[in-house]
Design a protein around this motif. Structure first.
Motif, mmCIF file in Angstrom:
data_model
loop_
_atom_site.group_PDB
_atom_site.id
_atom_site.type_symbol
_atom_site.label_atom_id
_atom_site.label_comp_id
_atom_site.label_asym_id
_atom_site.label_seq_id
_atom_site.Cartn_x
_atom_site.Cartn_y
_atom_site.Cartn_z
ATOM 1 N N PRO A 1 0.847 -1.202 0.000
ATOM 2 C CA PRO A 1 0.000 0.000 0.000
ATOM 3 C C PRO A 1 0.882 1.252 0.000
ATOM 4 N N GLY A 2 0.508 2.227 -0.793
ATOM 5 C CA GLY A 2 1.252 3.482 -0.790
ATOM 6 C C GLY A 2 2.436 3.507 -1.747
ATOM 7 N N ALA A 3 2.707 2.384 -2.418
ATOM 8 C CA ALA A 3 3.848 2.340 -3.340
ATOM 9 C C ALA A 3 3.599 3.187 -4.582
ATOM 10 N N GLY A 4 2.319 3.502 -4.803
ATOM 11 C CA GLY A 4 1.993 4.340 -5.962
ATOM 12 C C GLY A 4 1.314 3.573 -7.081
ATOM 13 N N LYS A 5 0.707 2.450 -6.744
ATOM 14 C CA LYS A 5 0.078 1.599 -7.765
ATOM 15 C C LYS A 5 -1.051 2.324 -8.502
ATOM 16 N N SER A 6 -1.901 3.016 -7.746
ATOM 17 C CA SER A 6 -3.039 3.688 -8.382
ATOM 18 C C SER A 6 -2.563 4.817 -9.289
ATOM 19 N N THR A 7 -1.577 5.562 -8.825
ATOM 20 C CA THR A 7 -1.036 6.651 -9.625
ATOM 21 C C THR A 7 -0.403 6.095 -10.899
ATOM 22 N N LEU A 8 0.302 4.998 -10.735
ATOM 23 C CA LEU A 8 0.940 4.322 -11.866
ATOM 24 C C LEU A 8 -0.108 3.776 -12.840
ATOM 25 N N ILE B 1 -10.259 8.540 -7.027
ATOM 26 C CA ILE B 1 -9.791 9.916 -7.135
ATOM 27 C C ILE B 1 -8.491 9.972 -7.920
ATOM 28 N N ARG B 2 -7.589 9.012 -7.635
ATOM 29 C CA ARG B 2 -6.298 9.056 -8.322
ATOM 30 C C ARG B 2 -6.409 8.677 -9.793
ATOM 31 N N MET B 3 -7.503 8.043 -10.171
ATOM 32 C CA MET B 3 -7.661 7.711 -11.588
ATOM 33 C C MET B 3 -8.671 8.634 -12.270
HETATM 34 P P1 GDP Z 1 -1.128 2.746 -3.843
HETATM 35 O O1 GDP Z 1 -1.632 2.592 -2.441
HETATM 36 O O2 GDP Z 1 0.035 1.835 -4.107
HETATM 37 O O3 GDP Z 1 -2.179 2.676 -4.883
HETATM 38 O O4 GDP Z 1 -0.451 4.217 -3.926
HETATM 39 P P2 GDP Z 1 -1.084 5.575 -4.468
HETATM 40 O O5 GDP Z 1 -1.063 5.577 -5.949
HETATM 41 O O6 GDP Z 1 -2.385 5.793 -3.788
HETATM 42 O O7 GDP Z 1 0.007 6.613 -3.996
HETATM 43 C C1 GDP Z 1 0.316 6.820 -2.612
HETATM 44 C C2 GDP Z 1 0.906 8.217 -2.429
HETATM 45 O O8 GDP Z 1 2.168 8.285 -3.079
HETATM 46 C C3 GDP Z 1 0.044 9.284 -3.043
HETATM 47 O O9 GDP Z 1 0.070 10.389 -2.177
HETATM 48 C C4 GDP Z 1 0.722 9.599 -4.348
HETATM 49 O O10 GDP Z 1 0.506 10.910 -4.758
HETATM 50 C C5 GDP Z 1 2.183 9.382 -3.994
HETATM 51 N N1 GDP Z 1 3.005 9.012 -5.156
HETATM 52 C C6 GDP Z 1 2.674 8.149 -6.149
HETATM 53 N N2 GDP Z 1 3.676 8.065 -7.043
HETATM 54 C C7 GDP Z 1 4.654 8.887 -6.613
HETATM 55 C C8 GDP Z 1 5.952 9.239 -7.124
HETATM 56 O O11 GDP Z 1 6.409 8.768 -8.151
HETATM 57 N N3 GDP Z 1 6.687 10.112 -6.361
HETATM 58 C C9 GDP Z 1 6.227 10.627 -5.199
HETATM 59 N N4 GDP Z 1 7.022 11.455 -4.510
HETATM 60 N N5 GDP Z 1 5.014 10.338 -4.712
HETATM 61 C C10 GDP Z 1 4.230 9.481 -5.400
#
Ligand code: GDP
Length: 295
Positions: A36-43, A79-81
């Motif tokens: 969680p938080g690795a950035g999967k949704s943003t990716l 929200i992130r998508m």
């Molecule tokens: P998920 O839980 O793996 O889906 O992670 P999210 O996509 O929700 O991202 C978790 C947090 O990390 C969010 O606040 C994003 O804005 C941030 N984040 C995602 N990608 C990056 C990145 O490449 N660099 C930085 N600094 N923050 C990122």
């Protein structure tokens, strides 16, 4: 249709039958897993953008490990998508794992077939790589991306071996932070000594999903892996194996259901009495019940 699949029952079976056609197979299923938080949704959001630029229709299944009632993480995903919320070529759906007791592992492959049947070329399946269900769902992908972040690995030596097994591509996301190069080296070292590696060495790519840096190279690697699977015949092999695995899970599910239905029945009570009277041992008793169930 996805809701019907999740709910199960006769209508779900009808949807399942209608969408199970070889001509409807999706071009590419890509799994995205990581903590969680690795950035999967943003990716995922970035990959949707890359796929749309290539003209594909994209379906996203976001497998949510939290309670369906908390809503928090589901909302976060959406929200992130949101960049693609109004795009008709994109369909995003969260599915919750909690309370589904393996039901999600059964529902996910059917959900992927539904998305294929309505014309999606690419299905992205985002999972949190922790529990058994998530690992099973991640196993539904043709190409699996394992997302880590700088500094990762110092604390999770034990789970590295497992990640090596599932990763087709390693993504070191948040490469805008310190330590990305070290994390990449660490992963490359791991790959160097991995005896199980076939003819595809998982590339280790640095991305910053937040800024979009490295996304083009990642998308190219995803397409390259797909081409590799096709060229080697592994695509068909993986898909066949998944179908057989899916049948196995369904079989276990059906047998469990039959066993539960037996409990409390007359036959069950009779065998239980024999067991408690010490006339049948537990193995004999179970075998007897299995016979009863079949007859
Ligand atoms: P998920 O839980 O793996 O889906 O992670 P999210 O996509 O929700 O991202 C978790 C947090 O990390 C969010 O606040 C994003 O804005 C941030 N984040 C995602 N990608 C990056 C990145 O490449 N660099 C930085 N600094 N923050 C990122």
């Amino acid at each position: 249709m996805l809701s019907l699949i999740e709910r199960g029952g006769d209508l779900a079976r009808r949807v399942g039958e209608l969408t199970f056609a070889p001509s409807r197979a999706v071009d590419h299923v890509v799994g995205i897993t990581g903590a969680p938080g690795a950035g999967k949704s943003t990716l995922t959001d970035r990959l949707i953008g890359a796929a749309r630029a290539d003209g594909g229709q994209v379906g996203v299944l976001a497998i949510d490990p939290s309670s369906p009632f908390s809503g928090g993480a589901i909302l976060g995903d959406r929200i992130r998508m949101q960049g693609h919320a109004l795009d008709e070529g994109v369909f995003i759906r969260s599915m919750a794992t909690r309370g589904s007791q393996g039901g999600l592992a059964l529902a996910a492959p059917e959900a992927i077939r539904v998305l294929a049947a309505v014309g999606m070329n690419l299905v992205l399946v985002e999972t949190v790589g922790v529990g058994q269900v998530e690992v099973e769902v991640a196993g539904e992908a043709d190409t699996t991306l394992v997302v880590v972040t700088p500094g990762w690995g110092d604390s999770v030596q034990a789970s590295k071996a497992g990640l090596l097994e599932v990763a087709d591509i390693f993504v070191v996301n948040k490469a805008d932070r310190d330590g990305a190069a070290e994390t990449r080296r660490d992963l490359e070292n791991m790959l160097d000594i991995n005896p199980a590696m076939g003819d595809w060495r998982p590339p280790v790519l640095l991305t910053s999903a937040a800024t979009g840096a490295g996304i083009d190279a990642l998308w190219s690697a995803v397409i390259e892996h797909r081409a590799h699977l096709e060229a080697t015949g592994d695509l068909a092999i993986r898909r066949d194996r998944r179908l057989v695995d899916e049948m196995g899970r369904i079989l276990v599910h059906l047998v469990e259901r039959d066993v539960r239905a037996l409990e409390g029945s007359e036959g069950f009570e009779a065998v239980k009495a024999e067991l408690l009277g010490r006339r049948l041992d537990p193995y004999q008793a179970a075998a007897r019940l299995l016979e009863t169930g079949r007859s």
